[in-house]
Design a protein around this motif. Sequence first.
Motif, PDB file in Angstrom:
ATOM      1  N   PRO A   1      -0.979 -38.499 -29.699  1.00 22.11           N
ATOM      2  CA  PRO A   1      -0.763 -39.097 -31.138  1.00 22.11           C
ATOM      3  C   PRO A   1      -0.213 -38.472 -32.322  1.00 22.11           C
ATOM      4  CG  PRO A   1      -2.964 -37.899 -30.807  1.00 22.11           C
ATOM      5  CD  PRO A   1      -2.167 -37.651 -29.574  1.00 22.11           C
ATOM      6  N   THR A   2       0.249 -37.147 -31.990  1.00 21.71           N
ATOM      7  CA  THR A   2       0.885 -36.565 -33.130  1.00 21.71           C
ATOM      8  C   THR A   2       2.706 -36.336 -32.873  1.00 21.71           C
ATOM      9  OG1 THR A   2       0.300 -34.267 -32.497  1.00 21.71           O
ATOM     10  CG2 THR A   2      -0.889 -35.277 -34.145  1.00 21.71           C
ATOM     11  N   SER A   3       3.051 -36.613 -31.687  1.00 19.89           N
ATOM     12  CA  SER A   3       4.223 -36.172 -31.159  1.00 19.89           C
ATOM     13  C   SER A   3       5.157 -37.120 -31.567  1.00 19.89           C
ATOM     14  CB  SER A   3       4.284 -36.207 -29.584  1.00 19.89           C
ATOM     15  OG  SER A   3       4.106 -37.383 -29.069  1.00 19.89           O
ATOM     16  N   ALA A   4       4.912 -38.143 -32.481  1.00 22.84           N
ATOM     17  CA  ALA A   4       6.094 -38.975 -33.182  1.00 22.84           C
ATOM     18  C   ALA A   4       6.252 -38.593 -34.679  1.00 22.84           C
ATOM     19  CB  ALA A   4       5.754 -40.257 -32.998  1.00 22.84           C
ATOM     20  N   LEU A   5       5.240 -37.488 -35.071  1.00 21.57           N
ATOM     21  CA  LEU A   5       5.093 -37.229 -36.513  1.00 21.57           C
ATOM     22  C   LEU A   5       5.818 -36.131 -37.026  1.00 21.57           C
ATOM     23  CD1 LEU A   5       1.294 -37.903 -36.880  1.00 21.57           C
ATOM     24  CD2 LEU A   5       3.001 -39.447 -37.363  1.00 21.57           C
ATOM     25  N   ASP A   6       6.148 -36.164 -38.233  1.00 18.41           N
ATOM     26  CA  ASP A   6       6.920 -35.090 -38.751  1.00 18.41           C
ATOM     27  C   ASP A   6       5.902 -33.828 -38.854  1.00 18.41           C
ATOM     28  OD1 ASP A   6       9.333 -36.253 -39.043  1.00 18.41           O
ATOM     29  OD2 ASP A   6       8.613 -37.002 -41.048  1.00 18.41           O
ATOM     30  N   PRO A   7       6.245 -32.588 -38.723  1.00 19.06           N
ATOM     31  CA  PRO A   7       5.376 -31.456 -38.877  1.00 19.06           C
ATOM     32  C   PRO A   7       4.327 -31.487 -39.815  1.00 19.06           C
ATOM     33  CG  PRO A   7       7.495 -30.685 -38.584  1.00 19.06           C
ATOM     34  CD  PRO A   7       7.595 -31.853 -38.793  1.00 19.06           C
ATOM     35  N   GLU A   8       4.646 -31.835 -41.266  1.00 20.87           N
ATOM     36  CA  GLU A   8       3.758 -31.899 -42.228  1.00 20.87           C
ATOM     37  C   GLU A   8       2.753 -32.791 -42.183  1.00 20.87           C
ATOM     38  OE1 GLU A   8       6.853 -32.470 -42.407  1.00 20.87           O
ATOM     39  OE2 GLU A   8       7.277 -34.152 -44.010  1.00 20.87           O
ATOM     40  N   MET A   9       2.944 -33.945 -41.256  1.00 18.59           N
ATOM     41  CA  MET A   9       1.786 -34.777 -40.766  1.00 18.59           C
ATOM     42  C   MET A   9       1.102 -34.745 -39.815  1.00 18.59           C
ATOM     43  SD  MET A   9       4.238 -37.889 -42.007  1.00 18.59           S
ATOM     44  CE  MET A   9       5.264 -38.031 -43.448  1.00 18.59           C
ATOM     45  N   ILE A  10       1.135 -33.756 -38.939  1.00 18.85           N
ATOM     46  CA  ILE A  10       0.568 -33.627 -37.722  1.00 18.85           C
ATOM     47  C   ILE A  10      -0.789 -32.869 -38.327  1.00 18.85           C
ATOM     48  CG2 ILE A  10       0.373 -31.991 -35.596  1.00 18.85           C
ATOM     49  CD1 ILE A  10       3.546 -32.125 -35.550  1.00 18.85           C
ATOM     50  N   LYS A  11      -1.025 -32.229 -39.227  1.00 17.76           N
ATOM     51  CA  LYS A  11      -2.167 -31.698 -39.502  1.00 17.76           C
ATOM     52  C   LYS A  11      -3.358 -32.673 -39.909  1.00 17.76           C
ATOM     53  CE  LYS A  11      -4.441 -27.972 -42.315  1.00 17.76           C
ATOM     54  NZ  LYS A  11      -5.658 -28.933 -42.809  1.00 17.76           N
ATOM     55  N   GLU A  12      -2.749 -33.628 -40.774  1.00 18.42           N
ATOM     56  CA  GLU A  12      -3.871 -34.594 -41.429  1.00 18.42           C
ATOM     57  C   GLU A  12      -4.093 -35.600 -40.032  1.00 18.42           C
ATOM     58  OE1 GLU A  12      -0.690 -36.177 -44.268  1.00 18.42           O
ATOM     59  OE2 GLU A  12      -0.885 -38.237 -43.107  1.00 18.42           O
ATOM     60  N   VAL A  13      -3.610 -35.851 -39.042  1.00 21.66           N
ATOM     61  CA  VAL A  13      -3.976 -36.581 -38.139  1.00 21.66           C
ATOM     62  C   VAL A  13      -4.874 -35.641 -37.277  1.00 21.66           C
ATOM     63  CG1 VAL A  13      -3.156 -37.871 -35.945  1.00 21.66           C
ATOM     64  CG2 VAL A  13      -2.086 -38.072 -37.851  1.00 21.66           C
ATOM     65  N   LEU A  14      -4.720 -34.412 -36.945  1.00 19.50           N
ATOM     66  CA  LEU A  14      -5.392 -33.476 -36.089  1.00 19.50           C
ATOM     67  C   LEU A  14      -6.631 -33.430 -36.874  1.00 19.50           C
ATOM     68  CD1 LEU A  14      -2.925 -30.893 -34.739  1.00 19.50           C
ATOM     69  CD2 LEU A  14      -3.694 -32.929 -33.540  1.00 19.50           C
ATOM     70  N   ASP A  15      -6.687 -33.128 -38.153  1.00 22.64           N
ATOM     71  CA  ASP A  15      -8.086 -33.101 -39.091  1.00 22.64           C
ATOM     72  C   ASP A  15      -8.853 -34.229 -38.699  1.00 22.64           C
ATOM     73  OD1 ASP A  15      -7.427 -30.658 -39.730  1.00 22.64           O
ATOM     74  OD2 ASP A  15      -6.634 -31.234 -41.894  1.00 22.64           O
ATOM     75  N   THR A  16      -8.329 -35.310 -38.919  1.00 24.32           N
ATOM     76  CA  THR A  16      -9.204 -36.595 -38.476  1.00 24.32           C
ATOM     77  C   THR A  16      -9.669 -36.606 -37.129  1.00 24.32           C
ATOM     78  OG1 THR A  16      -7.512 -37.925 -39.942  1.00 24.32           O
ATOM     79  CG2 THR A  16      -8.906 -39.190 -38.409  1.00 24.32           C
ATOM     80  N   MET A  17      -9.106 -36.109 -36.177  1.00 22.82           N
ATOM     81  CA  MET A  17      -9.591 -36.025 -34.908  1.00 22.82           C
ATOM     82  C   MET A  17     -10.493 -34.984 -34.719  1.00 22.82           C
ATOM     83  SD  MET A  17      -6.011 -36.471 -32.777  1.00 22.82           S
ATOM     84  CE  MET A  17      -6.478 -36.143 -31.091  1.00 22.82           C
TER      85      MET A  17
END
Length: 261
Positions: free
Chosen positions: A184-200
């Motif tokens: 779910p995060t591999s198409a995202l820019d690094p600064e956006m990865i954390k917000e998705v992981l935090d949701t998970m």
Amino acid sequence: MTELTVESDIDPSKMEVSDEVAIEITNMNKWFGAFHVLRDIDLTINQGERIVVCGPSGSGKSTLIRCINRLEEHQAGRIVVDGIELTSDLKNIDKIRSEVGMVFQHFNLFPHLTILENCTLAPIWVRKVPRKEAEETAMEYLTKVKIPEQANKYPGQLSGGQQQRVAIARSLCMKPKIMLFDEPTSALDPEMIKEVLDTMIELAKEGMTMICVTHEMGFARQVANRVIFMDQGQIVEQNEPEEFFNNPQSDRTKLFLSQIL
Ligand code: ADP
Ligand code: MG
């Protein structure tokens, strides 16, 4: 690797797992034509487990999780999800699809629908939820993923991280029992990865049964109760994260870890 911060004192990696089986895969094999893509897969996942699946590109990770909600058909062995065996029976497939949510690498939102419409489409048309109720539920989940103010925009107006959080909210609107995440995060820019992981991470804390294909090993350590390593269509090794990372058994796992860590 992304640094993660725990916002509350619940440590998902230490959370209890129920004894009830959510997914049971027995001696499952799959071919694409002559190509034997999944070999003798045996895997039992209990309710509340947080599984991270990793392995080299092409090892069959996506195909495995796509088999779990019948986006791909297996040819041998059994897959039982929440007590329902996956066969060509369309009734069962509908039931499974509404119980198993899936989030993809490329979000797969409907570009011509607003965020709110993306979230209410399936509940209204598949689950027959009245529109008003579907909209209320959608707003609840959009609030949970921290973007309620985006409800009336279109996907193209949102950042990648916001779109992926919409995709997660959209899945949750179907009230799934199990969530599958495919990178779910591999198409995202690094600064956006954390917000998705935090949701998970939040979902994990609530006890959601989750299978996540990801190479975010910080996430695996923090959230997973089990890490599965696949290579060439097989489950080569699985263990709790500490053991998996500190004491990998097979040479293939060691090689893989040396390349990504
Ligand atoms: P991963 O997610 O681990 O990168 P995949 O499950 O996507 O691996 O793919 C496993 C193998 O199956 C790869 O060799 C891939 O090329 C092949 N494959 C995937 N989907 C198809 C398909 N629809 N038809 C034929 N081969 C496929
Ligand atoms: Mg894949």
